[in-house]
Design an enzyme around this catalytic site. Sequence first.
Site, mmCIF file in Angstrom:
data_model
loop_
_atom_site.group_PDB
_atom_site.id
_atom_site.type_symbol
_atom_site.label_atom_id
_atom_site.label_comp_id
_atom_site.label_asym_id
_atom_site.label_seq_id
_atom_site.Cartn_x
_atom_site.Cartn_y
_atom_site.Cartn_z
ATOM 1 N N ASP A 115 0.876 -1.162 0.000
ATOM 2 C CA ASP A 115 0.000 0.000 0.000
ATOM 3 C C ASP A 115 0.921 1.221 0.000
ATOM 4 O O ASP A 115 2.109 1.135 0.313
ATOM 5 C CB ASP A 115 -0.975 0.005 1.185
ATOM 6 C CG ASP A 115 -2.166 0.935 0.898
ATOM 7 O OD1 ASP A 115 -2.063 1.778 -0.022
ATOM 8 O OD2 ASP A 115 -3.207 0.829 1.587
HETATM 9 C C1 BGC Z 1 -4.985 3.357 -0.115
HETATM 10 C C2 BGC Z 1 -5.012 2.400 -1.296
HETATM 11 C C3 BGC Z 1 -4.804 3.165 -2.568
HETATM 12 C C4 BGC Z 1 -3.473 3.888 -2.478
HETATM 13 C C5 BGC Z 1 -3.120 4.684 -3.709
HETATM 14 C C6 BGC Z 1 -3.763 4.241 -0.121
HETATM 15 O O1 BGC Z 1 -3.890 5.273 0.786
HETATM 16 O O2 BGC Z 1 -5.058 2.636 1.083
HETATM 17 O O3 BGC Z 1 -6.228 1.709 -1.339
HETATM 18 O O4 BGC Z 1 -4.848 2.315 -3.670
HETATM 19 O O5 BGC Z 1 -3.523 4.789 -1.387
HETATM 20 O O6 BGC Z 1 -3.889 5.820 -3.805
#
Ligand code: BGC
Length: 744
Positions: free
Chosen positions: A238
Site C-alpha cells: 500500500d
Molecule cells: C490506499 C489504497 C490506494 C493507495 C493509492 C492508499 O492510501 O489505502 O487503497 O490504492 O492509497 O492511492
Amino acid sequence: MKKSGDMEKKIDALLAELTLEEKSKLIHGAEFFKSGGVERLGIPGIMTSDGPMGVRNDFYPDRWYVKGTSADYVSYLPSNSALAATWNTELAHTAGSVLGREARGRGKDMILAPGINVKRNPLCGRNFEYLSEDPYLISAMAVEIIQGIQENDVSACVKHFVCNNQEWARHTVNVEIDERSFREIYLPAFEAAVKKGKSYAIMGSYNLFRGEHGSESRKLLTDILRKEWKYDGVAVSDWGANHDTVDAGESGLDLEMGINADFDKYYLANPLIEAVKKGEIDEAEVDKKVRNILRLMLRVRMIEIELKEQKNGKVRAKAVPVEDRDPGYYNGHIMHHYALEAAREAVVLLKNDRKRLPIKPSETKRILVIGDDADRQHSNGGGSAEIKALYEITPLLGLAREYGGNTEIRYAKGYYVPKKKVEEVNWQETSIMEIFTAPEDRERKLKAEEKKKAKELRDEAVALAKEYDQVIIIGGLDHDFDTEGMDRKDMKLPYGQDELINAVLDVNPDAVVVMIAGSPVDMRSFKDRARAILWMSYNGMEGGTALAEVISGQICPSGKLAETIPECFEKTPVAAFGDYPGRKINAAEKKRMKACEYTETYKEGVFVGYRYYEKYKVPVQFPFGHGLSYVDFKYSGMTVKTTERAVEVTLKVKNCGIATAKETVQLYVGEKTPSEGNPVKELKAFSKVELKPGQTKTVRFTVPKKSLAHYDEAAGGWVKLSGAVSFYAAASSADVRCRKDVNI
Ligand code: BGC
C-alpha cells in the site's frame, strides 16, 4: 495462471541483462502512481491508478495536485457496497470489464481494485469500497470483477491483504486473530481472488498482522501467498506502507509504492542496493521480485521480450512494446448502460408495508422530494476511491426525468450539511502522518447562524410535507462519513436527520424514506413508523435513474443486503467481544513491533456479521441477504442429493406477482444441531433468477463437499462437516423458505 516455460526463459534472459541498480528501479515507485522502468532495455514503468468505482483523476508525478484537465472524466460505477447488493455475478463481471477497459483507455497498466476486505465493523470508513461481511459472497463477486478487469490487457490489484478492517489508526494497529477465524473468514476471498480470479497483482495492507506490517510480512506475503498459494503475480505495497528494507526486501513483496516524492530513498531503492552490496540481502531475493514484475508486464501485454543470438552464441534480450495491445477506451455509451444495469439491481427495498411503493407515474401529479442526498453528487469523494465522473444522475434528477413534465417534482433540502473546507492539495500527501481525526470527533458543531439555517430547512420541509400526498425523503450518509482514513464514531444519522424524518412522518405518515449510505446506519427512530424504506449505496453515475425506476415501478427492486444492518454499534460482535479501536500496546510490545501503537484482537472469531446475530440471537434492523420485491416468490419442492464429492440441491421458485422480477435464492448450510463453536448456518451458494409473472424456474446448486468444512487448528487443516447437516433455501439469512436435513 499459465506460466509457460518459454515465457520464463525469456524473463530470465531479460533479468540477466539488468544491473542491480536497474532491478531496483523496477521494484519501487518512480512517480506516485508509476514504477520505474529501464529505458536502455525498453522496459517501461507500470502505470497504476485507483480505484474501485472508476479510474481516478490524474496527479502530477511528484506532487499531490490533480492535473485538473478535462481529459480524466470517466464512467462512475456503483461502489463495491452497491455492486455486492446486486448479488449478480454477471453484473460484477461487466462492472470489472468497464473498469479495466477504461483503465486501459486512460493508459493504465494496473487498476488498484477491487477492495475486498471483510466488513467486520460497520463503522469502518472504507466499507463502501468493500463488498460484504460474508467470505463466500465476497469471493464470488471479486473473482468476476477481477476477470472482467483483466480481459482488457490490464491488471487488477486486489486489496488490502489482509485484516485491514478499520481506518482508525490504520498504519499502526496490529491485528491478532485465531487461526481458524483467519482461515475461514479473512483469507478465503483473497485466496479465491488470486487462485480463481487470477489477479495479476495484490496489494498489502497498512496495518500489522501478528506483529508484521502487511505490506512486508513474511507470514502473509511469503508463507501464505508464495508458498501456500504458489502466487507468481505481483505483490504491491500500500502507498507508504513499508517500514524496513530487509523486511520489504526479503518478504514476498515485489513493488514498493509511496506517497513521498523522494523516490530514491524508498526502502527498495538506494537502501536496498546498499543492503545487497553489504550482503544483508541476497540479490536472488531481488531477482524474484523482478521476475514477477516482468511476468505481469507480459501478461498485460505491455511488452514482448525479444531474444537475439549473438555471433558468440550468447543470447541477448530486450523488451519491445506489443503493437496490438488493447487500447481500451472510456466514457462509451455502453459503459453507462452497464453502470445503469448494475445500479438497478443494487437498490434494496427494505420495507414496503401495505404496498406503499411503487408510486405509479399515471397516478401521480405532485411529488415532494426532501433531503440533501437527493441532490448531492458523491463520486468525487471518499479518499483514493474519488473519481471525476463524466456525469452523475442524482436521485432528484432521476425522479424528475422518470416522472416527466406532467408531474410536479418539488424539492426541499430538509437538513443542513455544513460546508467543507476545500483543500487545494490532495489529502493523500499527509495521509501517512496519522493526522486524521479519531472516531470521536466527526460531525462538527454548528455555529448559531447555521443552527438557524438548519431549523429553517427542516420547518420548510415539514410544512410542505403536509401539502403533498407523495413525499420521498432521501438522506443517509455522504463521503464525509464513508471515507478513507477515518471511521465513524457511531451508526447515528448525521445532520439531524432523525428529527427531520420523524417530523415529516408526523405530518405525513405515508412518506417514503430512502437511505443512501456505504455502511449501516441506525434507523430505529423511524424504522417502524415509515411504511416504505429503500436502501442504496453510492450507486454510480446512473444511481439516480435506477432509484427513480424502482420508485416508479418501472422495474422491480431486486437488491439484497450484502451486510447486516445491526441496531447500533453497541450491538455488534466487535463491540460485544472486541477491543476496537485497539488497546494501547506496552513498551515490550513496542520493541517487538515496529511503528505500532495499538493491538486489536478479533475476539469474536468466526462470529462476524450474521454468524454472530444468529448465534447469539441479537436482534438487528435488517438481516444479511434481506431485500423485498414488488412481487412475492414461492419456494417449493426442495431436494438434496449427496454424491461422492458434492451435494446437489434443487428447488422451485415461482413468481406469484404480475410483473417480471428477479429473486436471489440463498443456500445456507449448517449442522442440524449446531455445536458450540460453529455458526448456525453459513452461505454456501446463491443464484439470481429472473421470472416472468406466474413463471416457475428450477434453481440448482452444486455444493462441493470440501467447501462444507471448518478449519481445525489442532489438526492443522480443514475438517469436513459430517453427520446430520441442514440445508436452507432462503430469501435472506433470516427468511428460510425450505429446509432439508441430510446425513453426510
Ligand atoms: C490506499 C489504497 C490506494 C493507495 C493509492 C492508499 O492510501 O489505502 O487503497 O490504492 O492509497 O492511492
